[in-house]
Design an enzyme around this catalytic site. Structure first.
Site, PDB file in Angstrom:
ATOM      1  N   TYR A 158       0.832  -1.207   0.000  1.00 20.23           N
ATOM      2  CA  TYR A 158       0.000   0.000   0.000  1.00 20.23           C
ATOM      3  C   TYR A 158       0.867   1.257   0.000  1.00 20.23           C
ATOM      4  O   TYR A 158       0.634   2.200  -0.775  1.00 20.23           O
ATOM      5  CB  TYR A 158      -0.925  -0.024   1.210  1.00 20.23           C
ATOM      6  CG  TYR A 158      -1.630   1.289   1.470  1.00 20.23           C
ATOM      7  CD1 TYR A 158      -2.706   1.697   0.685  1.00 20.23           C
ATOM      8  CD2 TYR A 158      -1.205   2.124   2.503  1.00 20.23           C
ATOM      9  CE1 TYR A 158      -3.342   2.896   0.922  1.00 20.23           C
ATOM     10  CE2 TYR A 158      -1.834   3.325   2.745  1.00 20.23           C
ATOM     11  CZ  TYR A 158      -2.895   3.711   1.960  1.00 20.23           C
ATOM     12  OH  TYR A 158      -3.524   4.897   2.197  1.00 20.23           O
ATOM     13  N   HIS A 452      42.285  65.481   6.628  1.00 16.68           N
ATOM     14  CA  HIS A 452      41.353  65.261   5.518  1.00 16.68           C
ATOM     15  C   HIS A 452      39.912  65.503   5.968  1.00 16.68           C
ATOM     16  O   HIS A 452      39.164  66.263   5.325  1.00 16.68           O
ATOM     17  CB  HIS A 452      41.516  63.836   4.989  1.00 16.68           C
ATOM     18  CG  HIS A 452      40.671  63.520   3.797  1.00 16.68           C
ATOM     19  ND1 HIS A 452      41.156  63.517   2.514  1.00 16.68           N
ATOM     20  CD2 HIS A 452      39.345  63.205   3.686  1.00 16.68           C
ATOM     21  CE1 HIS A 452      40.193  63.214   1.665  1.00 16.68           C
ATOM     22  NE2 HIS A 452      39.074  63.001   2.358  1.00 16.68           N
ATOM     23  N   GLU A 453      39.525  64.869   7.079  1.00 11.65           N
ATOM     24  CA  GLU A 453      38.144  65.024   7.553  1.00 11.65           C
ATOM     25  C   GLU A 453      37.894  66.427   8.092  1.00 11.65           C
ATOM     26  O   GLU A 453      36.789  66.969   7.940  1.00 11.65           O
ATOM     27  CB  GLU A 453      37.837  63.977   8.621  1.00 11.65           C
ATOM     28  CG  GLU A 453      37.968  62.537   8.154  1.00 11.65           C
ATOM     29  CD  GLU A 453      37.102  62.224   6.955  1.00 11.65           C
ATOM     30  OE1 GLU A 453      36.048  62.861   6.789  1.00 11.65           O
ATOM     31  OE2 GLU A 453      37.483  61.339   6.166  1.00 11.65           O
ATOM     32  N   HIS A 456      36.999  68.624   5.144  1.00  8.41           N
ATOM     33  CA  HIS A 456      35.594  68.484   4.767  1.00  8.41           C
ATOM     34  C   HIS A 456      34.694  69.307   5.697  1.00  8.41           C
ATOM     35  O   HIS A 456      33.792  70.023   5.253  1.00  8.41           O
ATOM     36  CB  HIS A 456      35.174  67.013   4.851  1.00  8.41           C
ATOM     37  CG  HIS A 456      35.673  66.168   3.723  1.00  8.41           C
ATOM     38  ND1 HIS A 456      35.509  66.510   2.402  1.00  8.41           N
ATOM     39  CD2 HIS A 456      36.333  64.970   3.725  1.00  8.41           C
ATOM     40  CE1 HIS A 456      36.044  65.568   1.631  1.00  8.41           C
ATOM     41  NE2 HIS A 456      36.558  64.625   2.410  1.00  8.41           N
ATOM     42  N   ASP A 528      35.672  60.887  -2.962  1.00  9.71           N
ATOM     43  CA  ASP A 528      35.303  62.307  -3.086  1.00  9.71           C
ATOM     44  C   ASP A 528      35.369  62.745  -4.545  1.00  9.71           C
ATOM     45  O   ASP A 528      34.487  63.486  -5.029  1.00  9.71           O
ATOM     46  CB  ASP A 528      36.244  63.168  -2.243  1.00  9.71           C
ATOM     47  CG  ASP A 528      36.188  62.802  -0.766  1.00  9.71           C
ATOM     48  OD1 ASP A 528      35.110  62.354  -0.321  1.00  9.71           O
ATOM     49  OD2 ASP A 528      37.202  62.955  -0.074  1.00  9.71           O
TER      50      ASP A 528
END
Length: 754
Positions: A158, A452-453, A456, A528
């Site tokens: 089955y 650098h920063e 900015h 940038d």
């Protein structure tokens, strides 16, 4: 509407009914037991006993070789006279066995032998054959074994047939829809913030579903489709769920890619099955996410496109507005690429409405933050307006991620409330990535990054009056060695020529600072430069801000679609392309010179900011304002230390409060346990409660901390007052000296004149 019972019975209408795992376990256990019994049975039968014929049995009896015979059914078991088998084991163990047909003849034969009546016998034997005629049936186990064997074979057969049919059904089930039916959706419009206009458009669909007569009596019909267009994470799926939740109708959800399979015709079959299920549950909603996976333009791509996908799209077009129609079924689709969809799909009658779900504005972001912070404890310094201003471009999903990251950072620091610093850190983490404090960098690299920063930040402070410098840091995040964040003071949807030029100058500030201080260039400005070039090129080709080209559009007509466009098409000549490059170069050069001039005029402030960054690594708006107002490096560092000390004291008080609450809860729990033991009769008395004593001790400890903080504050105030008095005395003395000097000069002048 159809009755609710049909919906509950149908579900998706095609889901496979799998057996319960528990019942499957017991079934397998039963089969295993039967198998073990069969093995035991057949092993028991495997004890081999030599089989002889009935004639041979008679010969052995006549020869006097048989001592005992036992019959079980039609089988006789022989125990020989010289047998080594114990009589207790007989007849389970025997020397020989034989089969017979007529038991009466067997009995007559043995009796005749024992009495000496057989042919050839002259007298009765001295040792007679003991015979036991056991005519009883076999044991119940032996009787049932054949039936159990047959049952096992039937059950296994089955399941084998069922598995084969299931495999065949799955092969045939490719054409069934994979849509998930959701009923009783809990999402409401109140759970969707920052999309007020979009919700107003959707509210009409809810009214249609709840009260269609309100519209049909005026000749209006329910929209067949609504297309939600917008960037990822803006809440398109949430809006669709909110419609289902507000209108309380069934909600089918499926992705566009779920229609596509490797077998021809499967996609179209799934579309038909989806709409068949939706019609049975009408009125209902069908939500197709990422519809561009199946709704792309037909005939696009090499070789004429994908035929299977096009057949799926054709079937979708027919189901939405074909000959048969689909009354009561509203299709809501979402995409972030409306430019690639087939025009036949976008026409009225299929998708009657196109609702653009944009990124939220500052007010929308504030509401979204409030929604996602309902279950989070927040400190008093959390300002949703300030957060909304610095999260420009964030979607609802981004803001939810920010609040979740802030909660994680707070838990990592073992604090009980989320502070503004946690949220700021979460924003930076979402935008740039986590901090990389473990990376080893040289002093020269740190110094270059700091200048650098600082470049900015100073250019942004001087030129960008509509923005404030929010945070500057030289701590590595993601691919960035450092970063500078600015925030808008007002939420604006457009930018002027001056604002765009200021953006270019701000991006150039880092490279300008490096050249001004170190006299050389580095690779740190690569991002940038890319940003400057993109802004300048857009000003020339798209915004009409070039002096040379004026109001002339030189950009591409649409976003590149590989399924339709194999290369971008320029609408201008190579000569114009060269002139565009020259104009872009001019804009970058002019704004680079502006940034360099600003830094040369503020080189002293540049040095101060860089030194502060090298010492403290991160500074915020207050420190930037102090530096740009002329404060020295020592003053700024002292201010940062004072703020850190205040924060440390606040955290200490919060930690003491958490300990107090935990200790108090523990004492209360212990007292309740002792009282329960007393009521149960386990103990005879209840110890005196120590909760109040513990509370008093903790309160005294907190009072001592507060008193110490107050004394420190008073001491600082007194020192400040003394310094102020000294400075005031000096000023008074200086004024008196100045006055006396003026008097003496005046007297000398008078004497001279006389």
């Amino acid at each position: 509407m159809d009755n609710q019972d049909n919906r509950n019975q149908q579900g998706n209408g095609h889901s496979n009914q799998r057996p319960n795992n528990k019942s499957r376990f017991w079934l397998y256990t039963f089969l295993l037991i039967i198998l073990v019994l069969l093995v035991v049975y057949f092993v028991g039968l495997s004890n081999k006993i030599e089989t002889i014929s009935y004639t041979e049995f008679q010969d052995k009896v006549v020869a006097g070789e048989v001592a005992e015979v036992v019959t079980v059914g039609n089988t006789g078991y022989i125990l020989s006279t010289d047998s080594k088998i114990d009589e207790k084991d007989f007849p389970n163990k025997a020397d020989f066995k034989f089969s017979f047909i007529n038991s009466e003849l067997l009995i007559q034969f043995i009796n005749d032998y024992n009495e000496g009546k057989l042919e050839g016998q002259t007298q009765a034997p001295t040792e007679k054959v003991d015979a036991s005629y056991n005519v009883a049936q076999q044991s119940w186990f032996a009787t049932l074994m054949p039936y159990l064997s047959f049952a096992v074979i039937v059950i296994l057969g089955y399941f084998l047939i069922k598995s084969m049919m299931g495999a065949s059904g799955r092969n045939m089930g490719f054409g069934k829809t994979k849509a998930v039916l959701g009923e009783n959706v809990k999402v409401k419009f109140s759970d969707v913030a920052g999309s007020e206009e979009e919700k107003a458009e959707m509210q009409e669909l809810v009214e249609f579903l709840k009260n269609p007569r309100k519209f049909t009596r005026l000749g209006a019909r329910i929209p067949k489709g609504v297309l939600l267009v917008g960037p990822p994470g803006t809440g398109k799926t949430m809006l669709a769920k909110a419609i289902a939740g507000e209108s309380n109708v069934p909600f089918y959800s499926i992705s566009g890619s779920d229609f596509v399979e490797m077998f021809v015709g499967v996609g179209a079959s799934r579309v038909r099955d989806l709409f068949d299920q939706a019609k049975k549950n009408a009125p209902c909603l069908v939500f197709i996410d990422e519809i561009d996976a199946v709704g792309r333009q037909r005939g696009a791509g090499l070789g004429g496109g994908n035929d299977e996908r096009e057949q799926t799209l054709n079937q979708l077009l027919v189901q939405m507005d074909g000959f048969s129609g689909s009354e009561g079924v509203i299709v809501i689709a979402a995409t972030n690429r409306p430019d690639v969809l087939d025009p036949a799909l976008l026409r009225a009658g299929r998708f009657d409405r196109q609702i653009v779900v944009n990124r939220p504005d500052v007010a929308g972001r504030e509401k979204i933050l409030q929604v996602h912070s309902k279950n989070k404890p927040l400190a008093d310094d959390v300002d949703f307006k300030a957060i909304a201003k610095i999260t420009i471009g964030f979607t609802g999903a981004d803001l939810a991620n920010v609040m979740n990251e802030a909660a994680i950072l707070t838990a990592r620091a073992d604090r009980s409330v989320i502070t503004m610093n946690d949220i700021n850190e979460a924003i930076a983490k979402v935008q740039l990535g986590p901090q990389k404090r473990s990376n080893v960098t040289t002093e020269e690299d740190n110094k270059r990054t700091a200048y650098h920063e600082a470049g900015h930040a100073i250019v942004a402070y001087v030129l960008q009056k509509d923005k404030k410098v929010h945070e500057i840091s030289i701590i590595q995040r993601g691919m960035a060695l450092g970063y500078t964040q600015t925030r808008n003071t007002v939420d604006s949807n457009s930018m002027s020529y001056e604002q765009l030029c200021n953006e270019i100058s701000m991006a150039a500030g880092g490279r300008c600072a490096e050249e001004l201080i170190f006299g050389e260039k580095s690779v740190g400005a690569s991002n940038d430069i890319k940003q400057m070039t993109n802004i300048a090129r857009a000003m020339v080709t798209e915004y009409g801000m070039s002096q040379k080209f004026g109001m002339m559009y030189l950009g591409s007509d649409s976003e590149l679609f590989l399924g339709r466009d194999y290369q971008s098409h320029a609408t201008y000549s190579e000569k114009i392309a060269g002139e565009i490059d020259e104009e872009v170069k001019r804009l970058i050069k002019e704004n680079y010179d502006r940034a360099m001039k600003v830094l040369k005029d503020n080189v002293d402030k540049l040095n101060v900011m860089a030194h502060v960054l090298l010492e403290k690594e991160t500074i915020y708006t207050d420190e930037v304002d102090m530096i740009m107002s002329g404060a020295s490096c020592e003053e700024v560092v002292k201010k940062i230390d004072e703020k850190a000390e205040i924060l440390r004291k606040q955290e200490e008080i919060a930690r003491q409060e958490r300990e107090r609450q935990a200790e108090q809860a523990l004492m209360e729990l212990r007292e309740r346990a002792q009282r329960a033991l007393y009521e149960a009769g386990v103990v005879t008395d209840i110890p005196k409660s120590n909760v109040k004593d513990t509370q008093n001790k903790i309160d005294n400890k907190e009072d001592n901390i507060v008193a110490k903080n107050d004394s420190d504050t008073a001491k600082n105030d007194s020192e400040t007052a003394e310094k102020t008095d000294d400075s005031n005395k000096k000023e008074v003395e200086q004024k008196e000296d100045t006055s006396n000097t003026k008097k003496n000069n005046k007297k000398d002048k008078t004497d001279k004149n006389e």
